[in-house]
Motif scaffolding. Structure first.
Motif, mmCIF file in Angstrom:
data_model
loop_
_atom_site.group_PDB
_atom_site.id
_atom_site.type_symbol
_atom_site.label_atom_id
_atom_site.label_comp_id
_atom_site.label_asym_id
_atom_site.label_seq_id
_atom_site.Cartn_x
_atom_site.Cartn_y
_atom_site.Cartn_z
ATOM 1 N N THR A 249 -4.498 -0.082 -8.476
ATOM 2 C CA THR A 249 -3.661 -1.179 -7.982
ATOM 3 C C THR A 249 -2.743 -1.607 -9.115
ATOM 4 O OG1 THR A 249 -5.365 -1.924 -6.440
ATOM 5 C CG2 THR A 249 -3.618 -3.491 -6.996
ATOM 6 N N THR B 271 0.098 -3.665 -5.583
ATOM 7 C CA THR B 271 0.373 -2.476 -4.769
ATOM 8 C C THR B 271 -0.764 -1.489 -4.973
ATOM 9 O OG1 THR B 271 2.779 -2.718 -4.940
ATOM 10 C CG2 THR B 271 1.920 -0.514 -4.418
ATOM 11 N N ILE B 272 -1.446 -1.172 -3.879
ATOM 12 C CA ILE B 272 -2.539 -0.197 -3.957
ATOM 13 C C ILE B 272 -1.924 1.191 -3.826
ATOM 14 C CG2 ILE B 272 -4.653 0.644 -2.890
ATOM 15 C CD1 ILE B 272 -5.036 -2.202 -1.750
ATOM 16 N N SER C 168 0.603 5.501 -0.151
ATOM 17 C CA SER C 168 -0.151 6.748 -0.182
ATOM 18 C C SER C 168 0.823 7.875 -0.485
ATOM 19 C CB SER C 168 -0.836 6.975 1.169
ATOM 20 O OG SER C 168 -1.589 8.161 1.143
ATOM 21 N N PHE D 191 0.850 -1.174 0.000
ATOM 22 C CA PHE D 191 0.000 0.000 0.000
ATOM 23 C C PHE D 191 0.891 1.231 0.000
ATOM 24 C CE2 PHE D 191 -3.834 2.312 0.384
ATOM 25 C CZ PHE D 191 -3.563 3.405 1.186
#
Lengths: 110, 112
Positions: A86, A104-105, A12, A10
């Motif tokens: 993703t 992988t988000i 951000s 993940f």
């Protein structure tokens, strides 16, 4: 048996920042693929990397392959919100079987 | 024109039922695949066919049976559906087995 690991799982990011997604695979593979999947949608092919040192670029995304290290990277330059999705890497196993990483988000925040 | 199409897009059914998913590609490709994507988004190949011949047959329950009537179509029949079969099933195709695979829109199967 070929195993494919991605990290991070993940991510951000702030808009405008750069980051790299890593894809390691456990045994020799001739081909490495990157796909993108938007929520609830299909998989879209981004890149196929065929040889050691291969580098491909499309817009803000650049993929590379190091077959000696069994590592591929997907580099994101100056992220924009539209890149949120993703991302999957996949390596080709003997018998033409595609083995995917966990994905992988990526979330790009404005 | 849709390159790889699947029907239905959504499938809600009861445990124990039998259902089929159909896939068609108009890309002229020789190889077709079925993948399962689970609730954690993990993708795993189930089957592949090359020109109607089964090439990859992963360890899946024998309740799953693929059928390829011609090289443009690959169907998936599932007998005695179980709760754990709930997933998104993707069909894909490629010109040859080692080339880029193009995915269909997916069939979202929910077993109640």
């Amino acid at each position: 048996e070929l195993k494919v690991e991605q990290n991070p799982l993940f991510l951000s990011m702030q808009e405008g920042k750069n980051y790299t997604i890593y894809c390691n695979y456990s045994t020799t593979s001739d081909r490495l693929y990157w796909y993108r999947q938007d929520p609830g949608k299909s998989l879209e092919s981004l890149f196929v990397l065929l040889s050691n040192g291969a580098v491909k670029q499309e817009g803000r995304l650049m993929a590379s392959l190091d077959t000696k290290a069994r590592l591929s990277t997907l580099h994101i330059t100056a992220a924009v919100h539209d890149l949120s999705a993703t991302y999957f890497c996949a390596a080709m196993e003997y018998g033409n079987k595609l083995v995917f990483g966990a994905g992988t988000i990526l979330r790009v925040k404005s | 024109d849709t390159a790889v199409s699947q029907t239905p897009k959504y499938l809600v059914t009861q445990m124990g039922n039998d259902k089929s998913i159909k896939c068609e590609q108009n890309l002229g490709h020789d190889t077709m695949y079925w993948y399962k994507q689970d609730s954690k988004k993990f993708l795993k190949i189930m089957f592949s066919y090359n020109n109607k011949e089964l090439i990859i047959n992963e360890t899946v329950p024998n309740r799953f049976s693929p059928k390829s009537p011609d090289k443009a179509h690959l169907n998936l029949h599932i007998n005695s559906l179980e709760l754990g079969d709930s997933a998104v099933y993707f069909c894909a195709s490629s010109q040859q087995g080692w080339e880029t695979q193009y995915f269909g829109p997916g069939t979202r199967l929910l077993v109640l």
